[in-house]
Design an enzyme around this catalytic site. Structure first.
Site, short mmCIF file in Angstrom:
data_model
loop_
_atom_site.label_atom_id
_atom_site.label_comp_id
_atom_site.label_asym_id
_atom_site.label_seq_id
_atom_site.Cartn_x
_atom_site.Cartn_y
_atom_site.Cartn_z
CE1 TYR A 1 6.71 6.75 -6.99
CE2 TYR A 1 5.09 7.98 -5.74
CZ TYR A 1 6.13 7.96 -6.64
OH TYR A 1 6.58 9.12 -7.19
N GLY B 1 -3.40 -0.43 -2.81
CA GLY B 1 -3.92 0.90 -3.12
C GLY B 1 -3.32 1.93 -2.19
CB ALA C 1 -0.92 0.00 1.22
CB SER C 2 1.17 4.18 0.91
OG SER C 2 1.59 5.52 0.88
N GLY C 3 3.43 3.71 -0.62
CA GLY C 3 4.71 3.53 -1.29
C GLY C 3 4.91 2.13 -1.81
#
Length: 247
Positions: free
Chosen positions: A96, A113, A91-93
């Protein structure tokens, strides 16, 4: 693990475990940008490795570190196929660094996500004054010489500059997702905003390509490279506990 096969063709698994941070790795279960990028380059320059699986188990972390790692993965993808296998959470990074892969696989209950960015600062001036009687004075030669600081509240202009930085990073994040997942900017905006998704929901909205574990990701990576006989190798290479202690 070593599968015991002797073969010139290899599929590499790179393990990205833990919080994403800047600099060098100092402990286990962290993804330090400098150390992790060295691993990616090592895999990229190994001609015997034909395809790569990135195994992500990360809640995210530093936006700068995530951008640096994504750049190295993009360079790797120019030479080899890249498939992502998501563990419990990416998630997040963690998303990314995964978003530009050729294919992304997740488990049905993977948490992924969280396409969003936040920053925060806190001020201790009232705490220190009210509880300990300590106050702060400062001397500076420009208006922002002491930024960021926890010894006074932010001014409205400083807060706006901080918000501008968050907005720039958020836009960059969404652009990476849109290009990597071949989605429109409008579609990415509706599924981002920091919202988290299970692996099953993420597949429905286009954030991942399929459901499955690391074995499916390895088979997909081998298939992309048209390999029928290959050896699986893992990075970073395992180190014993004594070496970790000495480090």
């Amino acid at each position: 693990k070593n599968d015991g096969k002797i073969n010139e063709n290899k599929v590499a698994i790179i393990f990205a475990e833990g919080e994403i941070k800047d600099g060098e790795q100092n402990r286990e279960n962290e993804i330090a940008s400098e150390t992790f990028c060295e691993t990616i380059r090592k895999v990229r320059d190994n001609d015997k490795i034909k395809s790569v699986v990135l195994r992500v188990n990360s809640p995210g972390g530093s936006a700068l570190a995530s951008e640096v790692i994504l750049r190295e993965l993009t360079l790797l993808k120019q030479k080899k196929h890249l498939v992502v296998s998501m563990g419990d959470y990416a998630a997040s990074g963690g998303y990314y660094i995964a978003c530009r892969a050729d294919s992304i696989f997740a488990m049905p209950n993977t948490i992924t996500g969280s396409i969003g960015v936040f920053s925060m600062l806190f001020s201790v001036d009232k705490l220190m004054k009210n509880k300990l009687g300590v106050t702060f004075d400062g001397v500076k030669n420009s208006p922002y010489a002491d930024v960021p600081t926890g010894t006074r509240p932010m001014t409205p202009l400083e807060a706006q500059r901080m918000q501008n930085s968050v907005d720039v990073i958020y836009t960059l994040f969404k652009n990476h997702v849109a290009e990597g997942r071949k989605l429109s900017a409008a579609d990415v905006d509706t599924i981002s905003q920091g919202r988290v998704w299970t692996g099953t929901d993420a597949m429905d909205i286009g954030l991942v390509d399929g459901l499955g574990g690391i074995d499916r990701a390895v088979k997909s990576a081998a298939s992309l490279a048209k390999l029928t006989d290959y050896k699986v190798v893992t990075f970073p290479e395992p180190t014993d506990k004594l070496k970790n202690l000495m480090r």
